[in-house]
Design a protein around this motif. Structure first.
Motif, short mmCIF file in Angstrom:
data_model
loop_
_atom_site.label_atom_id
_atom_site.label_comp_id
_atom_site.label_asym_id
_atom_site.label_seq_id
_atom_site.Cartn_x
_atom_site.Cartn_y
_atom_site.Cartn_z
N MET A 231 0.83 -1.19 0.00
CA MET A 231 0.00 0.00 0.00
C MET A 231 0.87 1.25 0.00
SD MET A 231 -3.00 -0.98 2.72
CE MET A 231 -4.03 -2.41 2.48
N LEU A 232 0.40 2.30 -0.67
CA LEU A 232 1.16 3.53 -0.71
C LEU A 232 1.07 4.30 0.59
CD1 LEU A 232 0.11 4.83 -4.24
CD2 LEU A 232 2.26 3.76 -3.61
N THR B 21 -7.64 1.99 -0.15
CA THR B 21 -8.84 1.24 -0.53
C THR B 21 -8.52 -0.24 -0.62
OG1 THR B 21 -8.36 1.63 -2.88
CG2 THR B 21 -9.86 3.17 -1.81
N TRP B 22 -9.52 -1.08 -0.40
CA TRP B 22 -9.35 -2.51 -0.58
C TRP B 22 -10.68 -3.13 -0.97
CZ3 TRP B 22 -10.07 -0.18 4.04
CH2 TRP B 22 -11.03 -0.70 4.90
N ALA C 237 -1.09 10.80 -0.08
CA ALA C 237 -1.07 9.58 -0.87
C ALA C 237 -2.47 9.01 -1.03
CB ALA C 237 -0.16 8.54 -0.21
N ILE C 238 -2.76 8.53 -2.23
CA ILE C 238 -3.99 7.80 -2.52
C ILE C 238 -3.57 6.52 -3.22
CG2 ILE C 238 -6.22 7.82 -3.69
CD1 ILE C 238 -6.10 10.86 -3.68
N ASP C 239 -3.93 5.39 -2.65
CA ASP C 239 -3.37 4.13 -3.17
C ASP C 239 -4.02 3.69 -4.47
OD1 ASP C 239 -5.80 3.11 -2.26
OD2 ASP C 239 -4.90 1.25 -1.55
N GLU C 240 -5.18 4.28 -4.84
CA GLU C 240 -5.77 3.96 -6.14
C GLU C 240 -6.79 5.02 -6.53
OE1 GLU C 240 -8.53 0.55 -8.21
OE2 GLU C 240 -6.86 -0.11 -6.96
N ALA D 25 0.13 8.83 -6.04
CA ALA D 25 -1.11 8.10 -6.31
C ALA D 25 -0.90 7.05 -7.37
CB ALA D 25 -2.21 9.07 -6.75
N ALA D 26 -1.65 5.95 -7.25
CA ALA D 26 -1.71 4.94 -8.30
C ALA D 26 -2.98 5.18 -9.10
CB ALA D 26 -1.72 3.54 -7.69
N VAL D 27 -2.83 5.43 -10.40
CA VAL D 27 -3.95 5.73 -11.27
C VAL D 27 -4.14 4.56 -12.23
CG1 VAL D 27 -4.90 7.32 -12.99
CG2 VAL D 27 -3.50 8.21 -11.10
#
Length: 333
Positions: free
Chosen positions: A1-2, A13-14, A75-78, A104-106
């Motif tokens: 996770m970020l 999120t998960w 940070a936003i993990d997705e 962030a992961a986009v």
């Protein structure tokens, strides 16, 4: 996770298969459902519908909390299609990016908001499926070693020929890699590592550049390459991490010439984008990439090495001994 690091505020999120997606604010630990499984949607992927009140409530509140938190980062993990279903959440992400540096992961999806994020002029994007893009690497191993008094590339450094350090520093990053050399022994070392080599007897540095570029950018690689790193073979302390950083920057910023540097002092290696290939193929006799970097000075960017010694090269036997001493001392420390 970020967002595992407590020092960086953000959102995690998960998902639970067949149930839903949850969003958690890392600062408070509060969580809410942000997506609900819908078996009526075509599968097997993206079978969640956004729960807009989850994003608009806790999600937006968490983003504003990030803006108010200390520090420069969030940070936003997705960020994917679910997030795109809530305009208030998208607006809050835009505001956050105006106040903080966002990690962030986009998701790679053709959705306007996701394309907007990746297309921002202040965004540094790395494609995790192909982080280094399609880059070539030319290892410059054609020096005559006149000042050294022999073939310095075969000298022992850390229990192996010095030349092998360049192969290790560039391993596993490039779509195509070649060494250009006048030395049969170097060609044999390349053969032992399954690295192509161009053996030649041409006199000039410009010849080495042209031969290397023709080898890595030729018809053998469908689709060609987007840039090419020119790496000296006589910098034994060059780290793979620095080479990878140059490649990542080139993949994200293909309009620039990237080169390694230490505290403002620029050095090698240097990575040229494809728009420079025609110039590199027609360098004046004896010229090298430095001529292009001087001509296009406004298009040169740098990547900081971890230490100055990465940029040191071996011109003399005294240089070699100094580098060996530094390497041994740093390992002991």
């Amino acid at each position: 996770m970020l967002t595992d690091s407590p020092s960086i505020p953000g959102i995690t999120t998960w998902a639970k298969a067949g149930e839903g997606v949850w969003l958690r604010e890392e600062r408070t630990g509060k969580a809410v459902m942000a997506g609900r499984f819908d078996p009526a949607l075509p599968g097997p992927y993206n079978r969640m519908r956004p729960v807009e009140e989850g994003f608009a409530g806790l999600g937006v509140g968490a983003l504003f909390g990030c803006m108010e938190a200390n520090g420069d980062w969030a940070a936003i993990d997705e960020i994917g299609y679910l997030e795109c279903g809530c305009p208030q959440y998208c607006d809050a992400v835009r505001l956050l990016m105006g106040k903080k540096r966002l990690l962030a992961a986009v998701r790679r999806q053709d959705l306007p908001f996701l394309e907007e994020l990746c297309g921002r002029p202040d965004a540094f994007c790395v494609d995790l499926d192909r982080p280094y893009g399609r880059l070539g690497c030319v290892i410059m191993a054609s020096g005559m070693g006149r000042r050294f008094g022999g073939n310095k590339l075969l000298e022992e450094f850390g229990g192996k020929p010095l030349f092998l350090r360049a192969l290790e520093a560039t391993e596993g990053i490039f779509a195509a890699r070649v060494a250009v050399t006048r030395h049969r022994e170097v060609e044999e070392l390349c053969c032992g590592r399954n690295v192509p080599a161009v053996l030649h007897d041409l006199p000039c540095r410009s010849d080495t550049v042209r031969l290397g570029l023709e080898a890595v950018a030729g018809p053998g690689l469908p689709g060609g390459i987007e840039g090419c790193l020119f790496c000296p073979a006589d910098q034994p302390l060059l780290r793979r991490e620095t080479v990878a950083s140059l490649a990542l920057c080139a993949a994200a910023g293909p309009e620039w010439i990237w080169r390694a540097a230490w505290k403002g002092r620029e050095g090698a290696p240097a990575l040229f984008p494809s728009w420079a290939f025609a110039e590199l193929r027609t360098l004046p006799e004896g010229g090298g990439g430095r001529l292009l970097m001087e001509r296009f000075r406004h298009r040169v960017r740098t990547v900081q090495a971890r230490e100055e010694a990465e940029l040191w090269d071996v011109d003399s036997r005294e240089d070699l001994e100094r580098l060996k001493l530094h390497w041994k001392t740093s390992r002991m420390g």
